[in-house]
Design a protein around this motif. Sequence first.
Motif, short mmCIF file in Angstrom:
data_model
loop_
_atom_site.label_atom_id
_atom_site.label_comp_id
_atom_site.label_asym_id
_atom_site.label_seq_id
_atom_site.Cartn_x
_atom_site.Cartn_y
_atom_site.Cartn_z
N SER A 16 0.81 -1.21 0.00
CA SER A 16 0.00 0.00 0.00
C SER A 16 0.85 1.26 0.00
O SER A 16 0.42 2.30 -0.51
CB SER A 16 -0.93 0.00 1.22
N GLU B 240 -3.38 0.34 -3.27
CA GLU B 240 -4.41 0.15 -2.25
C GLU B 240 -5.81 0.47 -2.77
O GLU B 240 -6.77 -0.22 -2.44
CB GLU B 240 -4.10 0.99 -1.01
N ASP B 241 -5.93 1.50 -3.58
CA ASP B 241 -7.24 1.83 -4.14
C ASP B 241 -7.74 0.72 -5.05
O ASP B 241 -8.93 0.36 -5.04
CB ASP B 241 -7.18 3.15 -4.92
N ARG C 246 -6.87 -2.43 -4.79
CA ARG C 246 -7.18 -3.56 -3.91
C ARG C 246 -8.55 -3.39 -3.26
O ARG C 246 -9.34 -4.33 -3.19
CB ARG C 246 -6.09 -3.70 -2.84
N GLN C 247 -8.85 -2.19 -2.80
CA GLN C 247 -10.13 -1.96 -2.16
C GLN C 247 -11.29 -2.10 -3.15
O GLN C 247 -12.37 -2.59 -2.79
CB GLN C 247 -10.15 -0.57 -1.50
N GLN C 248 -11.08 -1.69 -4.39
CA GLN C 248 -12.10 -1.87 -5.41
C GLN C 248 -12.32 -3.36 -5.67
O GLN C 248 -13.46 -3.83 -5.80
CB GLN C 248 -11.71 -1.17 -6.70
N ASP D 2 -9.86 -9.26 5.49
CA ASP D 2 -8.93 -8.86 4.42
C ASP D 2 -7.48 -8.76 4.88
O ASP D 2 -6.59 -8.64 4.04
CB ASP D 2 -9.38 -7.52 3.83
#
Length: 239
Positions: free
Chosen positions: A189, A208-209, A211-213, A232
């Motif tokens: 991240s 990280e963005d 991954r979060q999506q 997660d």
Amino acid sequence: MSVTMDRRVYQEGDTDIPEEFTELLTRMLTHHLENSTNPHYTKLLSHLWDRCMTLAPDEKLKTTFAKLMQQEVEHGVITSRILAGLGVGPIDAPIRQYLFHLPIDTFCDLSMFNALGDRVGCYIGETWQGVPYEPLLSVADRLHKDEVFHATFGLSNLRRVCSTPEGLAEANEKIKIWWPAALDMFGRSDSDFSEAYVRWGLREMNNEDLRQQYIAETRPLLEQLGITVPADTDNRRFL
């Protein structure tokens, strides 16, 4: 705060391509898994071919797996050609993402590999659709569509696995291994390179963005199959 760079689309051989852009593009592609000049990728393809032909539960599925594997070979050739245009010859680099070293012993494992591992490729590939380098931009849409096919096929196979009590029980055990490995494929991240890729338009979102999506869109698909997805952060190696 990131500064947005000029979105001029550079051609292969342009003499005024910024040095940092070239270095980042080269780094991104040499770290990319698919490269036909890399003997480690060739070894992986051979292993996957064996697993596909051995573990497919019926003959019809073997035909689809063959199509998938053909595309994987083509992806490696595409990457090697783009790198050659940047002056980068054959490479010999171990595959760093540990998901590709996980055992594939059952059809459930193979389904997880495609449904979760190849699905990561969808998110990385989608961000290439606006990349300001013509040789990559010209194939980005095709690469993304291929990865969507691989991931969709994997999810269909995973649905088949989960249709029996025994298969669902196995999936609920195996998800503890494949889920964290898939999330770790996005990278750290706090990666400086992640932000640099975004700044130069080589990606639209940082590690990280993305991954979060992926989590927000993939977790519900697995839960619909009856799979209990772990937290997660469980068993993660790269946060």
